[in-house]
Write an enzyme that holds these catalytic residues in place. Structure first.
Site, PDB file in Angstrom:
ATOM      1  N   SER A 284     100.501  18.772  12.251  1.00  0.00           N
ATOM      2  CA  SER A 284      99.974  19.624  11.175  1.00  0.00           C
ATOM      3  C   SER A 284     100.906  20.753  10.734  1.00  0.00           C
ATOM      4  O   SER A 284     100.691  21.331   9.677  1.00  0.00           O
ATOM      5  CB  SER A 284      98.653  20.254  11.612  1.00  0.00           C
TER       6      SER A 284
ATOM      7  N   LYS B  13     102.313  20.569   7.380  1.00  0.00           N
ATOM      8  CA  LYS B  13     101.531  20.940   6.193  1.00  0.00           C
ATOM      9  C   LYS B  13     102.082  22.202   5.531  1.00  0.00           C
ATOM     10  O   LYS B  13     101.868  22.429   4.340  1.00  0.00           O
ATOM     11  CB  LYS B  13     100.047  21.109   6.576  1.00  0.00           C
TER      12      LYS B  13
ATOM     13  N   TYR C 199     102.041  10.769   4.129  1.00  0.00           N
ATOM     14  CA  TYR C 199     101.348  11.735   4.997  1.00  0.00           C
ATOM     15  C   TYR C 199     101.574  11.394   6.482  1.00  0.00           C
ATOM     16  O   TYR C 199     101.886  12.270   7.292  1.00  0.00           O
ATOM     17  CB  TYR C 199      99.852  11.772   4.655  1.00  0.00           C
TER      18      TYR C 199
ATOM     19  N   TYR D 168      92.873  25.587  12.823  1.00  0.00           N
ATOM     20  CA  TYR D 168      91.683  24.745  12.630  1.00  0.00           C
ATOM     21  C   TYR D 168      90.420  25.621  12.711  1.00  0.00           C
ATOM     22  O   TYR D 168      90.444  26.768  12.270  1.00  0.00           O
ATOM     23  CB  TYR D 168      91.627  23.604  13.653  1.00  0.00           C
TER      24      TYR D 168
ATOM     25  N   VAL E 192      98.598  18.844  16.380  1.00  0.00           N
ATOM     26  CA  VAL E 192      98.074  18.133  17.553  1.00  0.00           C
ATOM     27  C   VAL E 192      99.175  17.527  18.433  1.00  0.00           C
ATOM     28  O   VAL E 192      98.885  16.966  19.482  1.00  0.00           O
ATOM     29  CB  VAL E 192      97.007  17.068  17.182  1.00  0.00           C
TER      30      VAL E 192
HETATM   31  N1  GLU Z   1      98.563  13.394  11.960  1.00  0.00           N
HETATM   32  C1  GLU Z   1      97.431  14.154  12.381  1.00  0.00           C
HETATM   33  C2  GLU Z   1      96.203  13.665  11.677  1.00  0.00           C
HETATM   34  O1  GLU Z   1      96.225  13.525  10.501  1.00  0.00           O
HETATM   35  C3  GLU Z   1      97.673  15.608  12.075  1.00  0.00           C
HETATM   36  C4  GLU Z   1      96.570  16.450  12.567  1.00  0.00           C
HETATM   37  C5  GLU Z   1      96.986  17.765  13.101  1.00  0.00           C
HETATM   38  O2  GLU Z   1      98.035  17.992  13.671  1.00  0.00           O
HETATM   39  O3  GLU Z   1      96.130  18.629  12.942  1.00  0.00           O
HETATM   40  O4  GLU Z   1      95.188  13.391  12.243  1.00  0.00           O
END
Ligand code: GLU
Length: 306
Positions: free
Chosen positions: A63, A66, A190, A242, A260
């Site tokens: 994430s 992002k 993605y 989160y 994650v």
């Molecule tokens: N590739 C992970 C997903 O889309 C990223 C989630 C994350 O790191 O929060 O579930």
């Protein structure tokens, strides 16, 4: 002032908590990672680097990517369009991969939850997922000051094979007119952007650049607009951890973005960038040892925002 001794002490403290967490189980390739690894790196505004523990061990950015895709989309489409038409800037209080609010509100709440990041990813220029990814990778290398950053093919494949929840989010966004272009191309991009290998040092460099108002601390090159850096630090504070963002603001008080894969990027404006790696996660998807190290530092450094 941060010192090498302080980082070593933070690491020692963080290690006491690692056994309480677990690696992300919903992406099989991530589950296999040794959960006892822990590392931290701090980059100062003059480019000075301090490291402790597993700060050079590669892990997938997840994430934290992002942040970079948002920078790219702002460049391609402008902040006004993006934050008006595609994604909001409010925390959700829901898990990162939640679908629940998509039916009641057309735009995803923010660019740091999966739905928001997928919408943002669809706005990045490029005719194919490969073209989008090439642009993303080259920006990541620049922002992390590391030309050797590469895709982790195994994690990418693992994500792609098991990413049905993200597929559900993407098709829902397409049906409501938020996601642009081809859904599968967007998802492929993605999954790739989440699967890039970085180290805590790379993440600290990215965070240091955001703390330094878009200017690389090591090379002094202005790489992103200071307005974008400011917007991203604000989003990190409100939505970066989160549905644990509120509690993290109370206990640590730093703008941060977790992934994650076990990474956390921390950006303290005008002071330093921190990169953390600890793949043992709590139930919200945040690094257990990472949070404890940051709690320790925030106590000792007296530089929290609140
Ligand atoms: N590739 C992970 C997903 O889309 C990223 C989630 C994350 O790191 O929060 O579930």
């Amino acid at each position: 002032m941060i010192t090498q001794e302080l980082l070593e002490d933070a690491l020692k403290y963080g290690k006491c908590f690692v056994r309480n967490g677990n690696t992300a189980s919903y992406i099989p390739e991530l589950q296999r990672v040794n959960k006892y690894q822990l590392g931290i790196c701090a980059v100062g505004m003059d480019g000075e680097v301090m490291e402790a523990g597993d700060s050079r061990v590669p892990f997938t950015i997840q994430s934290i990517s992002k942040i970079i895709s948002l920078i790219l989309a702002i460049r391609d489409r402008g902040a006004d369009y993006l934050f008006h038409d595609k994604v909001g800037v409010e925390p959700t209080g829901d898990p990162f991969n939640s679908i629940i609010k998509l039916e009641t509100k057309t735009r995803p709440f923010n660019p740091f939850i999966n739905a928001g990041a997928i919408a943002v990813a669809s706005c990045i220029n490029g005719d194919s997922s490969d073209e989008k990814f090439e642009r993303f990778l080259s920006l990541t290398r620049k922002l992390c000051n590391n030309e050797t950053i590469e895709l982790n093919e195994n994690v990418y494949r693992s994500e792609k094979e098991t990413g049905d929840r993200n597929r559900a989010l993407a098709y829902y966004l397409k049906a409501s007119g938020v996601l642009e272009g081809d859904v599968e191309e967007c998802l492929d991009f993605y999954f790739k952007m989440c699967s890039v290998n970085v180290t805590a040092l790379d993440v600290a460099n990215l965070s240091g650049l955001l703390a330094n108002h878009g200017c690389c601390p090591a090379t002094k090159e202005a790489l992103i607009e200071s307005q974008s850096a400011k917007a991203i630090r604000a989003l990190m504070l409100t939505c970066g951890m989160y549905d644990g963002s509120g509690e993290f603001a109370m206990t640590v008080g730093f703008p941060a973005k977790s992934g994650v894969g076990g990474g956390i990027a921390v950006s303290l404006a005008g002071r330093m960038g921190i990169g953390v790696f600890g793949p043992a996660l709590d139930e919200k998807g945040n690094s257990v040892g990472g949070i404890k190290m940051l709690e320790f530092l925030s106590d000792r450094l007296n530089c929290q925002l609140f």
